[in-house]
Design a protein around this motif. Sequence first.
Motif, PDB file in Angstrom:
ATOM      1  N   VAL A   3       0.852  -1.264  -0.026  1.00 59.88           N
ATOM      2  CA  VAL A   3      -0.149  -0.092  -0.048  1.00 59.88           C
ATOM      3  C   VAL A   3       0.910   1.285   0.138  1.00 59.88           C
ATOM      4  O   VAL A   3       1.978   1.597   0.885  1.00 59.88           O
ATOM      5  CB  VAL A   3      -0.825   0.096   1.168  1.00 59.88           C
ATOM      6  N   ARG A   4       0.700   2.196  -1.029  1.00 59.81           N
ATOM      7  CA  ARG A   4       1.520   3.036  -0.905  1.00 59.81           C
ATOM      8  C   ARG A   4       0.828   4.373  -1.740  1.00 59.81           C
ATOM      9  O   ARG A   4      -0.362   4.226  -2.353  1.00 59.81           O
ATOM     10  CB  ARG A   4       2.671   2.959  -1.643  1.00 59.81           C
ATOM     11  N   VAL A  14      -5.878   4.192 -11.973  1.00 65.00           N
ATOM     12  CA  VAL A  14      -6.570   4.122 -10.764  1.00 65.00           C
ATOM     13  C   VAL A  14      -8.242   4.698 -11.019  1.00 65.00           C
ATOM     14  O   VAL A  14      -9.209   3.924 -10.472  1.00 65.00           O
ATOM     15  CB  VAL A  14      -6.211   5.390  -9.805  1.00 65.00           C
ATOM     16  N   LEU A  15      -8.338   5.401 -11.909  1.00 65.42           N
ATOM     17  CA  LEU A  15      -9.703   5.891 -12.342  1.00 65.42           C
ATOM     18  C   LEU A  15     -10.487   4.734 -13.084  1.00 65.42           C
ATOM     19  O   LEU A  15     -11.920   4.457 -13.000  1.00 65.42           O
ATOM     20  CB  LEU A  15      -9.868   7.129 -13.347  1.00 65.42           C
ATOM     21  N   ASP A  16      -9.803   3.914 -13.765  1.00 63.37           N
ATOM     22  CA  ASP A  16     -10.356   2.774 -14.367  1.00 63.37           C
ATOM     23  C   ASP A  16     -10.699   1.606 -13.240  1.00 63.37           C
ATOM     24  O   ASP A  16     -12.041   1.344 -13.410  1.00 63.37           O
ATOM     25  CB  ASP A  16      -9.212   1.659 -15.111  1.00 63.37           C
ATOM     26  N   MET A  54      -4.478  10.154  -2.679  1.00 63.36           N
ATOM     27  CA  MET A  54      -4.807   8.949  -3.209  1.00 63.36           C
ATOM     28  C   MET A  54      -3.516   7.793  -2.871  1.00 63.36           C
ATOM     29  O   MET A  54      -2.433   8.223  -3.078  1.00 63.36           O
ATOM     30  CB  MET A  54      -5.155   8.895  -4.454  1.00 63.36           C
ATOM     31  N   TYR A  55      -4.316   6.522  -2.206  1.00 66.80           N
ATOM     32  CA  TYR A  55      -3.370   5.463  -1.947  1.00 66.80           C
ATOM     33  C   TYR A  55      -3.890   4.520  -2.586  1.00 66.80           C
ATOM     34  O   TYR A  55      -5.156   4.133  -2.829  1.00 66.80           O
ATOM     35  CB  TYR A  55      -3.269   5.349  -0.366  1.00 66.80           C
ATOM     36  N   ALA A  68      -8.720   7.286  -0.866  1.00 67.19           N
ATOM     37  CA  ALA A  68      -8.630   8.785  -1.132  1.00 67.19           C
ATOM     38  C   ALA A  68      -9.289   9.595  -0.181  1.00 67.19           C
ATOM     39  O   ALA A  68     -10.252   9.365   0.429  1.00 67.19           O
ATOM     40  CB  ALA A  68      -8.932   9.245  -2.437  1.00 67.19           C
ATOM     41  N   THR A  69      -8.232  10.704   0.263  1.00 62.59           N
ATOM     42  CA  THR A  69      -8.770  11.516   1.288  1.00 62.59           C
ATOM     43  C   THR A  69      -8.743  12.931   1.009  1.00 62.59           C
ATOM     44  O   THR A  69      -8.067  13.417   0.151  1.00 62.59           O
ATOM     45  CB  THR A  69      -7.956  11.595   2.780  1.00 62.59           C
TER      46      THR A  69
END
Length: 145
Positions: A3-4, A14-16, A54-55, A68-69
Amino acid sequence: MLVRRIEQNEIVAVLDIVWDVFMQYEAPDYSKEGIETFQNSVINNNDYLNSITMYGAYEDSNIVGVIATRNSGNHIALFFVDGKYHRKGIGRKLFEVVLKNSTANEITVNSSPYAVEVYHRLGFIDSDTEQVTDGMRYTPMTYVK
């Protein structure tokens, strides 16, 4: 499982995953208006994407989950895990990164109907009843550290 923080050059991948998981698990609970709101306010909104941190959870080099925060890490803006990886602890690992990086004693989220039980298992409590804004159904929730 690594996790990074997600790098700028990974945003398309990510959006996919966000869109695929949204359409499979969230969209069935939303009206057409809600689906369009999500697409326009998240997927197609560069200003929004630039305002969140985002992670990602990675298996080998493949992204399998995203959290995401915003608000200095104190509000969860996005939280999606590929369905093939549900109930394997990936969401919990992503949430642990948020806990580590949050700057306040509370973390908030506006949970989709599908994710309410996931957030309950993480320790969130409902802070209000379900609401609908621009077709998006959500339950405001809070986690107290």
